[in-house]
Design a protein around this motif. Sequence first.
Motif, PDB file in Angstrom:
ATOM      1  N   ASP A  83       0.856  -1.180   0.000  1.00 16.98           N
ATOM      2  CA  ASP A  83       0.000   0.000   0.000  1.00 16.98           C
ATOM      3  C   ASP A  83       0.894   1.232   0.000  1.00 16.98           C
ATOM      4  N   LEU A  85       0.088   4.314  -0.659  1.00 19.92           N
ATOM      5  CA  LEU A  85      -0.524   5.497  -0.062  1.00 19.92           C
ATOM      6  C   LEU A  85      -0.317   5.527   1.448  1.00 19.92           C
ATOM      7  N   ARG A  86      -0.365   4.375   2.056  1.00 19.39           N
ATOM      8  CA  ARG A  86      -0.175   4.286   3.506  1.00 19.39           C
ATOM      9  C   ARG A  86       1.277   3.974   3.879  1.00 19.39           C
ATOM     10  N   GLU A  88       2.829   1.000   3.647  1.00 21.97           N
ATOM     11  CA  GLU A  88       2.948  -0.250   4.401  1.00 21.97           C
ATOM     12  C   GLU A  88       2.916  -1.459   3.475  1.00 21.97           C
ATOM     13  N   ARG A 104      -9.285  -0.335  -3.072  1.00 23.06           N
ATOM     14  CA  ARG A 104      -8.494   0.904  -3.092  1.00 23.06           C
ATOM     15  C   ARG A 104      -7.813   1.091  -4.444  1.00 23.06           C
ATOM     16  N   GLN A 131       1.765  15.138  -2.057  1.00 26.74           N
ATOM     17  CA  GLN A 131       1.452  15.657  -0.726  1.00 26.74           C
ATOM     18  C   GLN A 131       2.365  16.818  -0.346  1.00 26.74           C
TER      19      GLN A 131
END
Length: 135
Positions: A83, A85-86, A88, A104, A131
Amino acid sequence: IRSLAGGEENEPVLTEPSIIVAEDLSPGETVQMDKEKILGFVTVHGSLNSHTAILARMMNIPALLGVPVNLDELHTGMKVVVDGLRGEVIFEPTEEICIQARERIHEEKEKLLLPPLDNHPVCLTCLCPIQQFLP
């Protein structure tokens, strides 16, 4: 995995789509891999600006670098969810986690399609972490 971690001398041959998990990857190792069969990279060493990260972005392959992974606990053929985006990685995820990950992925792919002004869809790809530019 073992070959890239210095275990076996033979180069890995990817016969199916795979996530590459390694101690580190050199630029030469990264570009020589069959990008059609690479779903992602996870390395113990590296950073956002490392060669592997830059090449992964150029090849449009997700990558998590600098992840504390004990390579001795892993084996070829394990299920893995990455993942980005996270930030992890989950080894041997439950079916519920796999379903959530697929959802997702679908949601993120839909976000990339912009509404066209001339009835021609446009796909937007960003080669930097967006971001850092948001308030």
